[in-house]
Design a protein around this motif. Structure first.
Motif, short mmCIF file in Angstrom:
data_model
loop_
_atom_site.label_atom_id
_atom_site.label_comp_id
_atom_site.label_asym_id
_atom_site.label_seq_id
_atom_site.Cartn_x
_atom_site.Cartn_y
_atom_site.Cartn_z
N GLU A 22 -11.83 -1.33 -4.51
CA GLU A 22 -10.84 -1.69 -5.23
C GLU A 22 -9.53 -0.94 -5.05
O GLU A 22 -8.54 -1.19 -5.08
N ASP A 23 -10.00 0.56 -5.41
CA ASP A 23 -8.90 1.44 -5.41
C ASP A 23 -8.34 1.94 -4.06
O ASP A 23 -7.68 3.03 -3.92
N ASN A 24 -8.78 1.19 -3.01
CA ASN A 24 -8.39 1.58 -1.57
C ASN A 24 -8.94 3.16 -1.38
O ASN A 24 -8.06 4.05 -0.75
N LEU A 25 -9.92 3.64 -1.85
CA LEU A 25 -10.38 4.80 -1.67
C LEU A 25 -11.55 4.96 -0.62
O LEU A 25 -12.31 3.88 -0.69
N PRO A 26 -11.81 5.86 0.32
CA PRO A 26 -12.96 5.93 1.38
C PRO A 26 -14.24 5.99 0.73
O PRO A 26 -14.51 6.62 -0.29
N ILE A 27 -15.28 5.42 1.28
CA ILE A 27 -16.65 5.34 1.02
C ILE A 27 -17.16 6.51 1.47
O ILE A 27 -17.25 6.65 2.81
N GLY A 54 -21.27 11.86 -10.61
CA GLY A 54 -21.40 10.67 -11.68
C GLY A 54 -22.30 9.69 -11.58
O GLY A 54 -22.26 9.06 -12.58
N VAL A 55 -22.87 9.40 -10.40
CA VAL A 55 -23.54 8.20 -10.68
C VAL A 55 -24.99 8.55 -10.80
O VAL A 55 -25.84 9.13 -10.23
N ALA A 83 -25.79 0.94 -10.12
CA ALA A 83 -24.60 1.82 -10.55
C ALA A 83 -23.83 2.04 -9.31
O ALA A 83 -22.81 2.53 -9.14
N ILE A 84 -24.64 2.23 -8.15
CA ILE A 84 -24.21 2.55 -6.90
C ILE A 84 -23.37 1.17 -6.36
O ILE A 84 -22.24 1.56 -6.00
N GLU A 85 -23.87 0.01 -6.66
CA GLU A 85 -22.74 -0.84 -6.13
C GLU A 85 -21.56 -0.95 -6.97
O GLU A 85 -20.47 -1.25 -6.37
N LEU A 86 -21.64 -0.84 -8.36
CA LEU A 86 -20.46 -0.73 -9.07
C LEU A 86 -19.65 0.37 -8.74
O LEU A 86 -18.32 0.20 -8.57
N HIS A 87 -20.07 1.53 -8.35
CA HIS A 87 -19.15 2.54 -8.13
C HIS A 87 -18.52 2.35 -6.49
O HIS A 87 -17.35 2.68 -6.55
N LEU A 88 -19.24 1.77 -5.68
CA LEU A 88 -18.65 1.39 -4.31
C LEU A 88 -17.73 0.36 -4.30
O LEU A 88 -16.57 0.51 -3.77
#
Length: 61
Positions: A42-47, A14-15, A32-37
């Motif tokens: 923020e959602d405590n999801l793994p990168i 999606g990026v 876009a990558i910075e915003l996605h990461l």
């Protein structure tokens, strides 16, 4: 017809980014990558670990 430059990040579904020049597209893609990461953090999801590599080549015809 004017040309447009596109980019996508296979490791981050999606990026995507599109611009009038390669430089503009690269800057939009960085943002876009910075915003996605940031959103993942923020959602405590793994990168995700990177799994894709790419290279551009120029040819003369």
């Amino acid at each position: 017809m004017s040309e447009i430059t596109l980019a996508y990040c296979p490791d981050l579904p999606g990026v995507v980014a599109a611009g009038k020049t390669g430089e503009e597209t690269a800057e939009l893609m960085r943002k876009a990558i910075e915003l996605h990461l940031e959103g993942l953090k923020e959602d405590n999801l793994p990168i995700p670990e990177p799994t894709t590599t790419a290279r551009c080549v120029e040819i003369s015809v």
